[in-house]
Design a protein around this motif. Structure first.
Motif, PDB file in Angstrom:
ATOM      1  N   GLN A   1       0.715  -1.130   0.059  1.00  0.00           N
ATOM      2  CA  GLN A   1      -0.004  -0.024   0.230  1.00  0.00           C
ATOM      3  C   GLN A   1       0.950   1.323   0.038  1.00  0.00           C
ATOM      4  N   GLU A   2       1.933   1.236   0.931  1.00  0.00           N
ATOM      5  CA  GLU A   2       3.017   2.530   0.823  1.00  0.00           C
ATOM      6  C   GLU A   2       3.364   2.576  -0.559  1.00  0.00           C
ATOM      7  N   LEU A   3       3.734   1.415  -1.161  1.00  0.00           N
ATOM      8  CA  LEU A   3       4.323   1.705  -2.728  1.00  0.00           C
ATOM      9  C   LEU A   3       3.154   2.429  -3.571  1.00  0.00           C
ATOM     10  N   ILE A   4       2.002   1.725  -3.303  1.00  0.00           N
ATOM     11  CA  ILE A   4       0.845   2.308  -4.126  1.00  0.00           C
ATOM     12  C   ILE A   4       0.815   3.949  -3.904  1.00  0.00           C
TER      13      ILE A   4
ATOM     14  N   TYR B   1       4.630   4.285  -6.934  1.00  0.00           N
ATOM     15  CA  TYR B   1       5.594   3.054  -7.358  1.00  0.00           C
ATOM     16  C   TYR B   1       4.972   1.909  -7.658  1.00  0.00           C
ATOM     17  N   ALA B   2       3.685   1.832  -7.326  1.00  0.00           N
ATOM     18  CA  ALA B   2       2.872   0.404  -7.764  1.00  0.00           C
ATOM     19  C   ALA B   2       1.168   0.998  -8.091  1.00  0.00           C
ATOM     20  N   TYR B   3       0.867   0.040  -8.739  1.00  0.00           N
ATOM     21  CA  TYR B   3      -0.525   0.240  -9.262  1.00  0.00           C
ATOM     22  C   TYR B   3      -1.244  -0.946  -9.223  1.00  0.00           C
ATOM     23  N   GLU B   4      -2.824  -0.870  -9.161  1.00  0.00           N
ATOM     24  CA  GLU B   4      -3.565  -1.870  -9.086  1.00  0.00           C
ATOM     25  C   GLU B   4      -4.305  -2.297 -10.550  1.00  0.00           C
ATOM     26  N   ALA B   5      -4.375  -3.373 -10.840  1.00  0.00           N
ATOM     27  CA  ALA B   5      -4.868  -3.448 -12.232  1.00  0.00           C
ATOM     28  C   ALA B   5      -5.749  -4.954 -12.122  1.00  0.00           C
ATOM     29  N   GLN B   6      -7.012  -4.880 -11.922  1.00  0.00           N
ATOM     30  CA  GLN B   6      -8.156  -6.177 -12.036  1.00  0.00           C
ATOM     31  C   GLN B   6      -7.640  -7.155 -10.943  1.00  0.00           C
ATOM     32  N   GLY B   7      -7.276  -6.591  -9.857  1.00  0.00           N
ATOM     33  CA  GLY B   7      -7.029  -7.190  -8.537  1.00  0.00           C
ATOM     34  C   GLY B   7      -5.591  -7.626  -8.238  1.00  0.00           C
ATOM     35  N   ASP B   8      -4.800  -7.509  -9.322  1.00  0.00           N
ATOM     36  CA  ASP B   8      -3.407  -7.669  -9.299  1.00  0.00           C
ATOM     37  C   ASP B   8      -2.604  -6.123  -8.726  1.00  0.00           C
ATOM     38  N   VAL B   9      -1.435  -6.150  -8.321  1.00  0.00           N
ATOM     39  CA  VAL B   9      -0.852  -4.945  -7.967  1.00  0.00           C
ATOM     40  C   VAL B   9       0.485  -5.080  -8.701  1.00  0.00           C
ATOM     41  N   TYR B  10       1.257  -4.084  -9.507  1.00  0.00           N
ATOM     42  CA  TYR B  10       2.399  -4.495  -9.971  1.00  0.00           C
ATOM     43  C   TYR B  10       3.176  -3.213  -9.928  1.00  0.00           C
TER      44      TYR B  10
ATOM     45  N   LEU C   1       7.998  -4.795 -18.130  1.00  0.00           N
ATOM     46  CA  LEU C   1       8.972  -4.983 -17.109  1.00  0.00           C
ATOM     47  C   LEU C   1       8.507  -4.917 -15.740  1.00  0.00           C
ATOM     48  N   ASP C   2       7.404  -4.507 -15.715  1.00  0.00           N
ATOM     49  CA  ASP C   2       6.604  -4.093 -14.268  1.00  0.00           C
ATOM     50  C   ASP C   2       6.301  -5.763 -13.680  1.00  0.00           C
ATOM     51  N   PHE C   3       6.528  -6.003 -12.368  1.00  0.00           N
ATOM     52  CA  PHE C   3       6.513  -7.224 -11.584  1.00  0.00           C
ATOM     53  C   PHE C   3       5.364  -7.205 -10.659  1.00  0.00           C
ATOM     54  N   ALA C   4       4.882  -8.248 -10.294  1.00  0.00           N
ATOM     55  CA  ALA C   4       3.820  -8.698  -9.595  1.00  0.00           C
ATOM     56  C   ALA C   4       4.158  -8.353  -8.129  1.00  0.00           C
ATOM     57  N   LEU C   5       3.411  -7.513  -7.361  1.00  0.00           N
ATOM     58  CA  LEU C   5       3.386  -7.642  -5.845  1.00  0.00           C
ATOM     59  C   LEU C   5       2.530  -8.239  -5.180  1.00  0.00           C
ATOM     60  N   TRP C   6       1.114  -8.443  -5.972  1.00  0.00           N
ATOM     61  CA  TRP C   6      -0.074  -9.016  -5.234  1.00  0.00           C
ATOM     62  C   TRP C   6      -0.650  -9.770  -6.494  1.00  0.00           C
ATOM     63  N   LYS C   7      -1.003 -10.816  -6.349  1.00  0.00           N
ATOM     64  CA  LYS C   7      -1.714 -11.710  -7.525  1.00  0.00           C
ATOM     65  C   LYS C   7      -3.243 -11.985  -6.799  1.00  0.00           C
ATOM     66  N   ALA C   8      -4.216 -11.639  -7.873  1.00  0.00           N
ATOM     67  CA  ALA C   8      -5.528 -11.674  -7.482  1.00  0.00           C
ATOM     68  C   ALA C   8      -5.794 -13.373  -7.514  1.00  0.00           C
ATOM     69  N   VAL C   9      -6.657 -13.762  -6.521  1.00  0.00           N
ATOM     70  CA  VAL C   9      -6.995 -15.162  -5.996  1.00  0.00           C
ATOM     71  C   VAL C   9      -7.639 -15.787  -7.458  1.00  0.00           C
ATOM     72  N   LYS C  10      -7.150 -17.122  -7.783  1.00  0.00           N
ATOM     73  CA  LYS C  10      -7.691 -18.024  -8.551  1.00  0.00           C
ATOM     74  C   LYS C  10      -8.607 -19.082  -7.924  1.00  0.00           C
ATOM     75  N   PRO C  11      -9.426 -19.564  -8.487  1.00  0.00           N
ATOM     76  CA  PRO C  11     -10.309 -20.828  -7.902  1.00  0.00           C
ATOM     77  C   PRO C  11      -9.185 -21.789  -7.082  1.00  0.00           C
TER      78      PRO C  11
ATOM     79  N   HIS D   1       8.691 -11.733  -4.694  1.00  0.00           N
ATOM     80  CA  HIS D   1       9.852 -10.569  -4.465  1.00  0.00           C
ATOM     81  C   HIS D   1       9.289  -9.922  -3.194  1.00  0.00           C
ATOM     82  N   ILE D   2       8.284  -9.577  -2.926  1.00  0.00           N
ATOM     83  CA  ILE D   2       7.763  -8.714  -1.817  1.00  0.00           C
ATOM     84  C   ILE D   2       8.332  -9.198  -0.450  1.00  0.00           C
ATOM     85  N   GLU D   3       8.159 -10.533  -0.145  1.00  0.00           N
ATOM     86  CA  GLU D   3       8.309 -11.061   1.087  1.00  0.00           C
ATOM     87  C   GLU D   3       9.687 -10.772   1.925  1.00  0.00           C
TER      88      GLU D   3
END
Length: 469
Positions: free
Chosen positions: A126-129, A133-142, A182-192, A209-211
């Motif tokens: 959230q601080e990166l957003i 430095y980060a943005y949300e896209a359809q439940g993912d964050v890059y 080049l943008d990489f995932a910080l958060w991945k939206a849930v899949k079934p 990478h975020i961990e």
């Protein structure tokens, strides 16, 4: 003065801790979906040896190494084995502790798990957003990679070259969500069917990478002394950690970056990895080979150099380890009856020179090969002195204590020889009597009988000694 090869600068640098006599060290740990192979163990052993040398030199080391317990491979393995992610990762974390203990790897100061840091991860993202430095896209964050001015500084790659590679690796779906390949995932939206957590931008789970950025900050500091891991982690994992952490804090993430070489296998010296299917697990190997031998092979090679895994190299390691063990046994045997008198100053001075040589070798980027060469010189000194007709107890003890402290840097420890059972003990006494009576036929017969049972006899001026074959 300890000098470290810093991957970030591509040169050796004098180690200057942030806090006097303390080292804050973060080492990337395993993704726990299977038993670790000896390639994984290389990193654990290499940086355990580094840690032990810092401690030998008087530093206090805060050593943090994480467990990745949320990951695509973990989710897949849990589904295949019909286990929850928690059950699967608990199983392999326990196995990791068991296998690394067999290799005499000291437990980390702390082994944090991703699942236990989820609130911290969400807050960090959230601080990166908030900072752009980060943005949300359809439940993912890059992460906006191009916004970080020095991206590529660790791996030394130009950002335009990185973009070409990123385009090849990115799926069409991901590409449509990203502002830049080049943008990489910080958060991945849930899949079934996947494990997930609730976040402000939607239900899901963290990217890989975020961990480590989060855990290094939480359990050590925003700026740490050393960040370490396998050389395959330099890009993209460590590169992305730098981008995340330095974007958040506007300060250096780690002052020194250390990367260990691979374990290779086969005639082509192919890197050992689970993905290539050419791996040997520690769990299986230590059932067949003395773990001390495996540890010796790994710890006595300078951490940046590759290690070739082969039966021949294991045999060589075993032979060298036996030489060290025999030297210790020689000294301990003489200590049993040695008188206490004045220290042998000549021996003590020679030992002090060996200790200085050891520090010189290991101060040079933890040069284990030169360090172990010094131990071999101490072995010669121990053997020569222990073989003298007249020895002195304090001198023997000084040699033994110094040698064991240096050997402990490599995780090598020496236990006392096993006690003989009564039958074998009786045979040795009978043989001594036969020799006294000049019954050499019976003496040789007993020697051969004991040899068949794996007991080797050595006749010395101080009496009969034995060792296991």
């Amino acid at each position: 003065m300890i000098n470290i090869y810093n991957t970030l600068t591509g040169q050796k640098e004098e180690f200057k801790p942030i806090e006097a006599n303390k080292v804050k060290m973060y080492v990337c740990g395993p993704t726990v979906y299977n038993y670790i192979h000896i390639g994984n163990a290389r990193s654990a052993v290499a940086f355990d040896t580094v840690r032990r040398y810092f401690e030998y030199r008087g530093y206090q080391v805060d050593y943090v190494s994480n467990f990745t317990d949320v990951d695509d491979k973990i989710i897949k393995a849990s589904q295949e084995q019909n286990m929850s992610v928690k059950e699967l990762t608990d199983k392999y974390i326990a196995a990791f502790y068991e296998d690394t203990a067999a290799l005499n790897v000291k437990k980390a100061t702390l082994n944090p798990r991703v699942m236990d840091c989820m609130d911290d991860i969400i807050e960090f993202i959230q601080e990166l957003i908030d900072k752009g430095y980060a943005y949300e896209a359809q439940g993912d964050v890059y992460y906006r990679t191009r916004k970080f001015a020095n991206y590529g500084k660790l791996s030394g790659q130009a950002i335009d070259e990185l973009e070409q590679g990123a385009s090849a690796r990115t799926t069409t779906v991901d590409q449509a969500k990203k502002e830049d390949p080049l943008d990489f995932a910080l958060w991945k939206a849930v899949k079934p069917g996947e494990i997930s957590w609730q976040a402000p931008w939607g239900e899901g789970r963290p990217g890989w990478h975020i961990e480590c950025s989060v855990m290094a900050e939480k359990y050590l500091a925003p700026t740490i002394d050393i960040h370490a891991g396998g050389q395959d982690l330099a890009f993209p994992h460590h590169e992305n950690e730098i981008a995340q952490s330095e974007a958040k804090h506007d300060q250096t993430f780690a002052n020194y970056w250390m990367h260990n070489g691979f374990v290779t296998i086969g005639d082509d010296d192919e890197k050992m990895s689970k993905s290539l299917g050419n791996f040997v697990t520690v769990h299986d190997l230590v059932q067949e080979v003395d773990p001390q031998i495996v540890r010796f092979l790994m710890a006595t090679t300078q951490y940046r150099r590759p290690i070739r895994y082969s039966l021949a190299n294991l045999q060589e390691a075993e032979n060298n380890l036996q030489k060290l063990q025999m030297a210790v046994e020689n000294v301990k045997y003489r200590l049993e009856s040695a008188p206490t008198a004045d220290l042998d100053e000549q021996e003590v001075q020679a030992l002090k020179q060996h200790e200085a040589d050891f520090v010189t070798a290991m101060d040079d980027d933890f040069n284990a090969q030169n360090g172990i060469a010094v131990l071999y010189e101490v072995v010669k000194q121990m053997n020569v002195y222990a073989a003298q007709p007249e020895v002195e107890a304090q001198t023997l003890q000084a040699l033994l204590t110094s040698f064991e402290k240096m050997a402990a840097v490599f995780g090598i420890e020496f236990s006392d020889a096993e006690l003989l059972d009564d039958d074998i003990d009786a045979l040795i006494k009978e043989r001594d009597e036969a020799r006294a009576n000049r019954d050499f036929a019976r003496s040789d017969e007993i020697r051969d009988e004991l040899k068949a049972q794996g007991v080797i006899l050595e006749d010395t001026p101080q009496g009969t000694r034995w060792r296991r074959a």
